[in-house]
Design a protein around this motif. Structure first.
Motif, PDB file in Angstrom:
ATOM      1  N   UNK A 265      -6.548  14.390 -45.237  1.00 11.58           N
ATOM      2  CA  UNK A 265      -7.866  14.217 -45.839  1.00 11.58           C
ATOM      3  C   UNK A 265      -7.733  13.562 -47.207  1.00 11.58           C
ATOM      4  N   UNK A 266      -8.868  13.150 -47.777  1.00 13.49           N
ATOM      5  CA  UNK A 266      -8.846  12.433 -49.052  1.00 13.49           C
ATOM      6  C   UNK A 266      -9.644  13.128 -50.146  1.00 13.49           C
ATOM      7  N   UNK A 267     -10.268  14.265 -49.820  1.00  7.28           N
ATOM      8  CA  UNK A 267     -11.172  14.848 -50.813  1.00  7.28           C
ATOM      9  C   UNK A 267     -10.432  15.364 -52.052  1.00  7.28           C
ATOM     10  N   UNK A 268      -9.118  15.627 -51.929  1.00  6.84           N
ATOM     11  CA  UNK A 268      -8.370  16.094 -53.110  1.00  6.84           C
ATOM     12  C   UNK A 268      -8.457  15.096 -54.270  1.00  6.84           C
ATOM     13  N   UNK A 269      -8.688  13.818 -53.951  1.00 11.62           N
ATOM     14  CA  UNK A 269      -8.787  12.820 -55.021  1.00 11.62           C
ATOM     15  C   UNK A 269     -10.171  12.822 -55.667  1.00 11.62           C
ATOM     16  N   UNK A 270     -11.089  13.590 -55.072  1.00  9.33           N
ATOM     17  CA  UNK A 270     -12.428  13.679 -55.654  1.00  9.33           C
ATOM     18  C   UNK A 270     -12.669  15.034 -56.326  1.00  9.33           C
ATOM     19  N   UNK A 271     -11.646  15.882 -56.378  1.00  9.97           N
ATOM     20  CA  UNK A 271     -11.826  17.171 -57.046  1.00  9.97           C
ATOM     21  C   UNK A 271     -12.123  16.922 -58.521  1.00  9.97           C
ATOM     22  N   UNK A 272     -13.138  17.626 -59.022  1.00  6.49           N
ATOM     23  CA  UNK A 272     -13.490  17.430 -60.436  1.00  6.49           C
ATOM     24  C   UNK A 272     -12.878  18.506 -61.330  1.00  6.49           C
ATOM     25  N   UNK A 273     -12.658  19.702 -60.773  1.00  8.27           N
ATOM     26  CA  UNK A 273     -12.041  20.767 -61.581  1.00  8.27           C
ATOM     27  C   UNK A 273     -10.840  21.402 -60.883  1.00  8.27           C
ATOM     28  N   UNK A 274     -10.902  21.588 -59.581  1.00  9.81           N
ATOM     29  CA  UNK A 274      -9.837  22.303 -58.884  1.00  9.81           C
ATOM     30  C   UNK A 274      -8.493  21.592 -59.073  1.00  9.81           C
ATOM     31  N   UNK A 275      -7.490  22.341 -59.523  1.00  7.73           N
ATOM     32  CA  UNK A 275      -6.150  21.786 -59.708  1.00  7.73           C
ATOM     33  C   UNK A 275      -6.050  20.818 -60.877  1.00  7.73           C
ATOM     34  N   UNK A 276      -7.060  20.806 -61.783  1.00  9.47           N
ATOM     35  CA  UNK A 276      -7.063  19.824 -62.875  1.00  9.47           C
ATOM     36  C   UNK A 276      -6.957  20.482 -64.249  1.00  9.47           C
ATOM     37  N   UNK A 277      -6.307  21.636 -64.312  1.00  6.72           N
ATOM     38  CA  UNK A 277      -6.171  22.354 -65.584  1.00  6.72           C
ATOM     39  C   UNK A 277      -5.614  21.434 -66.680  1.00  6.72           C
ATOM     40  N   UNK A 278      -6.292  21.440 -67.849  1.00 10.01           N
ATOM     41  CA  UNK A 278      -5.816  20.654 -68.987  1.00 10.01           C
ATOM     42  C   UNK A 278      -6.274  19.204 -68.957  1.00 10.01           C
ATOM     43  N   UNK A 279      -6.727  18.729 -67.820  1.00 14.82           N
ATOM     44  CA  UNK A 279      -7.199  17.343 -67.740  1.00 14.82           C
ATOM     45  C   UNK A 279      -8.666  17.277 -68.175  1.00 14.82           C
ATOM     46  N   UNK A 280      -9.134  16.094 -68.581  1.00 15.01           N
ATOM     47  CA  UNK A 280     -10.504  16.012 -69.112  1.00 15.01           C
ATOM     48  C   UNK A 280     -11.568  16.222 -68.036  1.00 15.01           C
ATOM     49  N   UNK A 281     -12.604  16.950 -68.409  1.00 13.34           N
ATOM     50  CA  UNK A 281     -13.768  17.130 -67.533  1.00 13.34           C
ATOM     51  C   UNK A 281     -14.391  15.763 -67.287  1.00 13.34           C
ATOM     52  N   UNK A 282     -14.693  15.398 -66.049  1.00  9.23           N
ATOM     53  CA  UNK A 282     -15.257  14.070 -65.772  1.00  9.23           C
ATOM     54  C   UNK A 282     -16.644  13.882 -66.373  1.00  9.23           C
ATOM     55  N   UNK A 283     -17.271  14.988 -66.814  1.00  6.35           N
ATOM     56  CA  UNK A 283     -18.618  14.889 -67.355  1.00  6.35           C
ATOM     57  C   UNK A 283     -18.629  14.806 -68.882  1.00  6.35           C
ATOM     58  N   UNK A 284     -17.791  15.663 -69.535  1.00 12.51           N
ATOM     59  CA  UNK A 284     -17.860  15.743 -70.998  1.00 12.51           C
ATOM     60  C   UNK A 284     -16.523  15.475 -71.683  1.00 12.51           C
ATOM     61  N   UNK A 285     -15.443  15.430 -70.931  1.00  8.18           N
ATOM     62  CA  UNK A 285     -14.138  15.126 -71.524  1.00  8.18           C
ATOM     63  C   UNK A 285     -13.375  16.332 -72.039  1.00  8.18           C
ATOM     64  N   UNK A 286     -14.023  17.497 -72.126  1.00  7.50           N
ATOM     65  CA  UNK A 286     -13.324  18.705 -72.579  1.00  7.50           C
ATOM     66  C   UNK A 286     -12.247  19.069 -71.545  1.00  7.50           C
ATOM     67  N   UNK A 287     -11.133  19.694 -72.019  1.00  6.57           N
ATOM     68  CA  UNK A 287     -10.084  20.033 -71.046  1.00  6.57           C
ATOM     69  C   UNK A 287     -10.559  21.110 -70.057  1.00  6.57           C
ATOM     70  N   UNK A 288     -10.219  20.912 -68.788  1.00  9.21           N
ATOM     71  CA  UNK A 288     -10.547  21.887 -67.745  1.00  9.21           C
ATOM     72  C   UNK A 288      -9.680  23.129 -67.962  1.00  9.21           C
ATOM     73  N   UNK A 289     -10.304  24.274 -67.833  1.00  8.94           N
ATOM     74  CA  UNK A 289      -9.564  25.533 -68.023  1.00  8.94           C
ATOM     75  C   UNK A 289      -9.303  26.217 -66.696  1.00  8.94           C
ATOM     76  N   UNK A 290      -8.239  27.030 -66.684  1.00 10.80           N
ATOM     77  CA  UNK A 290      -7.953  27.828 -65.495  1.00 10.80           C
ATOM     78  C   UNK A 290      -7.854  29.291 -65.919  1.00 10.80           C
ATOM     79  N   UNK A 291      -8.555  30.158 -65.221  1.00 16.65           N
ATOM     80  CA  UNK A 291      -8.458  31.595 -65.487  1.00 16.65           C
ATOM     81  C   UNK A 291      -8.148  32.303 -64.165  1.00 16.65           C
ATOM     82  N   UNK A 292      -7.807  33.571 -64.243  1.00 23.02           N
ATOM     83  CA  UNK A 292      -7.570  34.345 -63.026  1.00 23.02           C
ATOM     84  C   UNK A 292      -8.725  35.304 -62.824  1.00 23.02           C
TER      85      UNK A 292
END
Ligand SMILES: [Zn+2]
Length: 306
Positions: A265-292
């Motif tokens: 499948x190809x949807x992993x390349x369209x993930x906006x937050x999942x698996x993107x910890x520390x990378x910029x939010x596609x909407x505002x540029x703030x780093x994506x956070x990961x919590x448990x």
């Protein structure tokens, strides 16, 4: 772990590649290479040999294949079976030429007419297989009394009774649930919304990836709870949108997921937050956070999601 879009993609590719009805849809032999995979209906397994495949569908994360056995000797009636398959964590269902090399961890082989095979492979062995007689359409007893159930009378979906017997969680289908029902289901819940979304008894088919992605699109933080009706309505639309886009992309191939034709499948390349910890939010540029949350990771934008 395959979630709704991946299971739906497998079902759709099976529907495309498994000839249904007609001679080539014959299931000549069902071969179980790892008996531990067959969790229920062991006594019915041999009855799959010689069946005709009549339909393929999905209930939650279960894939079902309806198979019609020919009329038995001495006038025993034909019977319709449902072969149920759950992909677990790493299951793959592929249709391959009979001559193709057999991959490791292939636990069941369904030998099809035309020198093809439907193969079930599952390295981590969390997958499940079962066989049950298909229940007749509404008014069950009367239909069953008629004996030979015609393939045409198999309902397109499993009945709630069948699902209960099979232990399939009773949750709503995220692509079908209506707005009022969705709001009623989640209104007033004190648990974090992310956990509620992944509770298969409420809604079935959403796991970590699509819960995170849907919450991002709805602007709702994973820890939020007791959501207002307007926010829940927005969430329902976001879920549908994410799932439909993911199905169009053929699902997300995070580890070893492939459809029945072996395509990733190809949807992993369209993930906006999942698996993107520390990378910029596609909407505002703030780093994506990961919590448990409840032992699972949740990815979100602290700025866009409240
Ligand atoms: Zn953001």
């Amino acid at each position: 772990m395959p979630e709704l879009p991946e299971v739906e993609t497998v079902v759709r590719s099976l529907r495309r590649h498994l000839p249904r009805g007609g001679r080539r849809a014959r299931l000549e032999r069902a071969e179980l290479r790892f008996p531990g995979m067959l969790k229920f209906g062991k006594q019915y397994w041999p009855r799959l040999d010689g069946c005709e495949i009549t339909d393929v569908g999905r209930a939650g994360k279960y894939i079902w294949i309806a198979c019609r056995s020919p009329a038995g000797p001495r006038g025993a009636p034909a019977t319709v079976w449902r072969l149920l398959l759950h992909l677990g964590m790493s299951g793959q269902l592929t249709i391959e030429p009979a001559a193709a090399a057999l991959a490791a961890h292939t636990h069941a082989i369904f030998h099809l007419a035309g020198a093809r095979q439907l193969r079930f492979r599952d390295p981590r062995r969390f997958g499940r297989i079962g066989v049950v007689p298909a229940a007749a359409d509404s008014g069950g007893a009367a239909n069953r009394h008629a004996g030979a159930m015609d393939a045409g009378s198999i309902p397109a979906a499993l009945s709630p009774e069948e699902e209960r017997q099979l232990g399939i969680p009773p949750g709503g289908e995220p692509l079908e649930i209506g707005e009022a029902e969705f709001v009623k289901l989640f209104r007033g819940r004190q648990a974090p919304i992310k956990n509620a979304l992944m509770n298969q008894r409420l809604l079935r088919g959403l796991g970590n990836i699509y819960a995170d992605e849907s919450l991002f699109r709805a602007g709702i933080a994973p820890r939020a709870h007791d959501l207002s009706a307007p926010r829940l309505r927005r969430l329902r639309l976001a879920i549908r949108q994410v799932l439909e886009e993911a199905i169009r992309a053929g699902g997300s191939s995070i580890s070893d997921y492939v459809d029945s034709g072996g395509k990733r499948g190809w949807f992993q390349f369209q993930h906006r937050v999942y698996g993107r910890e520390g990378q910029p939010c596609p909407q505002c540029g703030a780093p994506i956070r990961r919590i448990t949350l409840a032992g699972r990771s949740a990815h979100f934008c602290p700025h866009c999601q409240t």
